[in-house]
Design an enzyme around this catalytic site. Structure first.
Site, mmCIF file in Angstrom:
data_model
loop_
_atom_site.group_PDB
_atom_site.id
_atom_site.type_symbol
_atom_site.label_atom_id
_atom_site.label_comp_id
_atom_site.label_asym_id
_atom_site.label_seq_id
_atom_site.Cartn_x
_atom_site.Cartn_y
_atom_site.Cartn_z
ATOM 1 N N GLY A 47 -50.289 -3.201 -26.813
ATOM 2 C CA GLY A 47 -49.585 -2.215 -25.996
ATOM 3 C C GLY A 47 -48.498 -1.630 -26.871
ATOM 4 O O GLY A 47 -48.724 -1.374 -28.049
ATOM 5 N N GLU A 48 -47.305 -1.469 -26.355
ATOM 6 C CA GLU A 48 -46.164 -1.045 -27.174
ATOM 7 C C GLU A 48 -45.209 -2.222 -27.288
ATOM 8 O O GLU A 48 -44.612 -2.631 -26.283
ATOM 9 C CB GLU A 48 -45.459 0.151 -26.536
ATOM 10 C CG GLU A 48 -46.070 1.488 -26.924
ATOM 11 C CD GLU A 48 -46.148 1.684 -28.437
ATOM 12 O OE1 GLU A 48 -47.252 2.013 -28.912
ATOM 13 O OE2 GLU A 48 -45.126 1.483 -29.131
ATOM 14 N N SER A 49 -45.049 -2.732 -28.504
ATOM 15 C CA SER A 49 -44.221 -3.922 -28.670
ATOM 16 C C SER A 49 -42.778 -3.669 -28.218
ATOM 17 O O SER A 49 -42.129 -4.566 -27.670
ATOM 18 C CB SER A 49 -44.255 -4.404 -30.124
ATOM 19 O OG SER A 49 -43.990 -3.345 -31.004
ATOM 20 N N CYS A 79 -52.322 -7.390 -31.630
ATOM 21 C CA CYS A 79 -51.662 -6.123 -31.958
ATOM 22 C C CYS A 79 -50.172 -6.177 -31.590
ATOM 23 O O CYS A 79 -49.421 -6.877 -32.252
ATOM 24 C CB CYS A 79 -52.405 -4.962 -31.314
ATOM 25 S SG CYS A 79 -52.063 -3.419 -32.154
ATOM 26 N N ARG A 106 -44.942 -2.736 -38.463
ATOM 27 C CA ARG A 106 -45.414 -2.046 -37.265
ATOM 28 C C ARG A 106 -45.971 -0.664 -37.635
ATOM 29 O O ARG A 106 -45.482 -0.026 -38.559
ATOM 30 C CB ARG A 106 -44.211 -1.912 -36.333
ATOM 31 C CG ARG A 106 -44.544 -1.481 -34.964
ATOM 32 C CD ARG A 106 -43.284 -1.498 -34.106
ATOM 33 N NE ARG A 106 -43.609 -0.920 -32.828
ATOM 34 C CZ ARG A 106 -42.833 -0.081 -32.177
ATOM 35 N NH1 ARG A 106 -41.659 0.262 -32.672
ATOM 36 N NH2 ARG A 106 -43.218 0.411 -31.025
ATOM 37 N N ILE A 135 -55.760 -0.031 -33.421
ATOM 38 C CA ILE A 135 -55.147 1.119 -32.743
ATOM 39 C C ILE A 135 -53.650 1.120 -33.046
ATOM 40 O O ILE A 135 -52.916 0.253 -32.570
ATOM 41 C CB ILE A 135 -55.377 1.038 -31.215
ATOM 42 C CG1 ILE A 135 -56.880 0.953 -30.911
ATOM 43 C CG2 ILE A 135 -54.736 2.240 -30.516
ATOM 44 C CD1 ILE A 135 -57.204 0.662 -29.458
ATOM 45 N N ARG A 136 -53.226 2.077 -33.852
ATOM 46 C CA ARG A 136 -51.813 2.097 -34.291
ATOM 47 C C ARG A 136 -51.343 0.671 -34.602
ATOM 48 O O ARG A 136 -50.323 0.181 -34.109
ATOM 49 C CB ARG A 136 -50.923 2.762 -33.234
ATOM 50 C CG ARG A 136 -51.135 4.282 -33.210
ATOM 51 C CD ARG A 136 -50.416 5.000 -32.105
ATOM 52 N NE ARG A 136 -48.996 4.659 -31.995
ATOM 53 C CZ ARG A 136 -48.027 5.124 -32.781
ATOM 54 N NH1 ARG A 136 -48.320 5.910 -33.801
ATOM 55 N NH2 ARG A 136 -46.788 4.787 -32.578
ATOM 56 N N HIS A 172 -57.964 -5.487 -31.787
ATOM 57 C CA HIS A 172 -58.152 -5.697 -30.337
ATOM 58 C C HIS A 172 -59.509 -6.322 -30.019
ATOM 59 O O HIS A 172 -60.443 -5.602 -29.645
ATOM 60 C CB HIS A 172 -58.072 -4.343 -29.622
ATOM 61 C CG HIS A 172 -56.700 -3.783 -29.522
ATOM 62 N ND1 HIS A 172 -55.886 -3.988 -28.438
ATOM 63 C CD2 HIS A 172 -55.992 -3.025 -30.384
ATOM 64 C CE1 HIS A 172 -54.731 -3.385 -28.622
ATOM 65 N NE2 HIS A 172 -54.761 -2.782 -29.802
ATOM 66 N N GLU A 174 -60.333 -7.766 -27.395
ATOM 67 C CA GLU A 174 -60.644 -7.569 -25.968
ATOM 68 C C GLU A 174 -61.313 -6.220 -25.711
ATOM 69 O O GLU A 174 -61.789 -5.963 -24.618
ATOM 70 C CB GLU A 174 -59.363 -7.736 -25.127
ATOM 71 C CG GLU A 174 -58.411 -6.555 -25.079
ATOM 72 C CD GLU A 174 -57.613 -6.329 -26.368
ATOM 73 O OE1 GLU A 174 -57.826 -7.060 -27.371
ATOM 74 O OE2 GLU A 174 -56.792 -5.388 -26.383
HETATM 75 N N1 GLN Z 1 -48.186 0.493 -32.259
HETATM 76 C C1 GLN Z 1 -47.980 -0.504 -31.260
HETATM 77 C C2 GLN Z 1 -46.637 -1.179 -31.432
HETATM 78 O O1 GLN Z 1 -46.010 -1.007 -32.399
HETATM 79 C C3 GLN Z 1 -49.060 -1.557 -31.268
HETATM 80 C C4 GLN Z 1 -50.361 -0.912 -30.911
HETATM 81 C C5 GLN Z 1 -51.256 -1.772 -30.127
HETATM 82 O O2 GLN Z 1 -50.892 -2.815 -29.577
HETATM 83 N N2 GLN Z 1 -52.462 -1.298 -30.023
HETATM 84 O O3 GLN Z 1 -46.208 -1.919 -30.590
#
Ligand code: GLN
Length: 195
Positions: A47-49, A79, A106, A135-136, A172, A174
């Protein structure tokens, strides 16, 4: 049946729960400190840390989560989950849990290639290679003693690691149909001797 919680503050928790339910465990979303009691393992999803880290504070989860990590409780981070488990993170303005002796970067793959998929050799789960969905994603810049790097990109960059009962990966699992990394985590939860 083992009970596995998935931290459900933000991000890809629904997918982890769905995948865990295909294995022989009970899986629950976790939002409150008291919900951590009576679990056998926990997944911190992607997600977004920054968002998940902020919500962890708002929900008073930092201290109980750090406590669990110190006790050797089985935890898997994917992630953003890996970012939050790490000791040091470049590019994150809040303190991560610091549970794993990892330094991660990150959003490490930059804009052009911030999402990609690639097959990874992971000796601990055997053949065939695992399809990694990034993903990112972060990557691992340094690991401490006692941390095993489980998977690397062809250029040598670490993208999955294990320290005791904690498991972290930059991608990921999942979002694939491959249950092997979740099964590997469950073998840690079950305390299988050969892991
Ligand atoms: N870019 C997200 C972060 O820095 C991590 C991306 C993800 O969990 N798919 O938190």
């Amino acid at each position: 049946m083992k009970k596995i919680g998935v931290l459900a503050l933000q991000g890809a928790f629904v997918e982890h729960i769905a995948l865990l339910r295909r294995l022989d465990v009970e899986a629950f979303p976790i939002r409150l400190p008291q919900e951590l009691e009576s679990l056998d393992g926990l997944i911190i999803p992607g997600g977004e840390s920054s968002t998940i880290g902020k919500l962890m504070r708002e929900y008073d989860l930092m201290a109980p989560l750090s406590g669990l990590c110190n006790e050797g409780f089985p935890i898997m981070g994917t992630c953003a989950g890996m970012i939050l488990l790490a000791k040091r993170v470049s590019g994150l303005s809040l303190e991560p849990l610091g549970a794993m002796d990892l330094e991660v970067r990150r959003n490490a793959f930059g804009r052009q290639v911030d999402s990609f998929e690639t097959d990874l050799e992971i000796p601990d789960i055997g053949e065939p290679p695992f399809h990694g969905v990034f993903i990112r994603a972060p990557f691992i810049e340094r690991v401490g003693d006692g941390v095993a790097v489980l998977a690397r990109l062809p250029n040598g960059t670490g993208v999955a690691a294990r320290q005791g009962n904690m498991l972290a990966m930059a991608f990921h699992p999942e979002l694939t149909d491959d249950l092997r990394l979740h099964s590997y985590f469950l073998s840690i939860v079950n305390g299988d001797k050969n892991q």
